[in-house]
Scaffold this motif. Sequence first.
Motif, PDB file in Angstrom:
ATOM      1  N   LEU A 104       0.816  -1.214   0.000  1.00 16.56           N
ATOM      2  CA  LEU A 104       0.000   0.000   0.000  1.00 16.56           C
ATOM      3  C   LEU A 104       0.850   1.264   0.000  1.00 16.56           C
ATOM      4  O   LEU A 104       0.443   2.280  -0.559  1.00 16.56           O
ATOM      5  CB  LEU A 104      -0.950  -0.011   1.189  1.00 16.56           C
ATOM      6  N   SER A 105       2.019   1.213   0.606  1.00 15.88           N
ATOM      7  CA  SER A 105       2.914   2.372   0.545  1.00 15.88           C
ATOM      8  C   SER A 105       3.382   2.610  -0.884  1.00 15.88           C
ATOM      9  O   SER A 105       3.461   3.752  -1.337  1.00 15.88           O
ATOM     10  CB  SER A 105       4.116   2.161   1.461  1.00 15.88           C
ATOM     11  N   MET A 106       3.686   1.540  -1.591  1.00 15.18           N
ATOM     12  CA  MET A 106       4.076   1.677  -2.997  1.00 15.18           C
ATOM     13  C   MET A 106       2.902   2.161  -3.847  1.00 15.18           C
ATOM     14  O   MET A 106       3.080   2.926  -4.787  1.00 15.18           O
ATOM     15  CB  MET A 106       4.603   0.344  -3.543  1.00 15.18           C
ATOM     16  N   THR A 107       1.703   1.725  -3.510  1.00 11.09           N
ATOM     17  CA  THR A 107       0.518   2.209  -4.215  1.00 11.09           C
ATOM     18  C   THR A 107       0.313   3.695  -3.949  1.00 11.09           C
ATOM     19  O   THR A 107      -0.034   4.458  -4.847  1.00 11.09           O
ATOM     20  CB  THR A 107      -0.724   1.417  -3.772  1.00 11.09           C
ATOM     21  N   SER A 108       0.546   4.116  -2.718  1.00 15.73           N
ATOM     22  CA  SER A 108       0.415   5.529  -2.374  1.00 15.73           C
ATOM     23  C   SER A 108       1.458   6.380  -3.090  1.00 15.73           C
ATOM     24  O   SER A 108       1.206   7.540  -3.409  1.00 15.73           O
ATOM     25  CB  SER A 108       0.544   5.705  -0.862  1.00 15.73           C
ATOM     26  N   LEU A 109       2.613   5.795  -3.362  1.00 16.14           N
ATOM     27  CA  LEU A 109       3.656   6.507  -4.109  1.00 16.14           C
ATOM     28  C   LEU A 109       3.400   6.522  -5.608  1.00 16.14           C
ATOM     29  O   LEU A 109       4.193   7.064  -6.362  1.00 16.14           O
ATOM     30  CB  LEU A 109       5.017   5.847  -3.854  1.00 16.14           C
ATOM     31  N   ALA A 110       2.305   5.917  -6.044  1.00 11.87           N
ATOM     32  CA  ALA A 110       1.906   5.850  -7.452  1.00 11.87           C
ATOM     33  C   ALA A 110       2.900   5.036  -8.267  1.00 11.87           C
ATOM     34  O   ALA A 110       3.346   5.452  -9.336  1.00 11.87           O
ATOM     35  CB  ALA A 110       1.706   7.240  -8.042  1.00 11.87           C
TER      36      ALA A 110
END
Length: 129
Positions: A104-110
Motif C-alpha cells: 500500500l505504501s508503494m501504491t500511495s507513491l503511485a
Amino acid sequence: MGAYGLVRINMELFSHAHSIFYPWLMILAYSSVSHMGFIILGIGSISDIGLNGAVLQIISHGFIGTTLFFLAGTSYDKLRLLYLDEMGGMTIPMPKIFTIFTILSMTSLALSGMSGFVAELIVFFWNNY
C-alpha cells in the motif's frame, strides 16, 4: 470547512488518541497533500478526462489512506510502540502486516500499474487533449 471541523472536534474529544498516533499521522498526511494536489489539478482542468482522473484519485486515496491508517493502528495495538526505530522493524513480529503495508505504501507513491499511478497519469498527461 467540513474536514477542518472534523479535525477540530476530534482533537478536542479524542486528544489522547491524537497524541498516540501523531508520528504515523504526520507520515500519512504528507502523502495526502500530494494526492489532494492531483485532485485539484484534475478538477481545475475543466475536462471530462481530468474530472475522471480526479474521481479515480479520490477513490484510490480513500482506500489507500484508510487502509494505511488501519494498519498503523493495528501495528500499535500489537506492539504498543510508536516509533519505527523502537520497533526494530516490522518484518519479524508482523510479516503479513508488513507485506500489506509495503504494497500500500508503494501504491500511495503511485508505482506503475497501481491505482494511484493510473489516476495521476490520467490527470497529469491526458489533460492536454
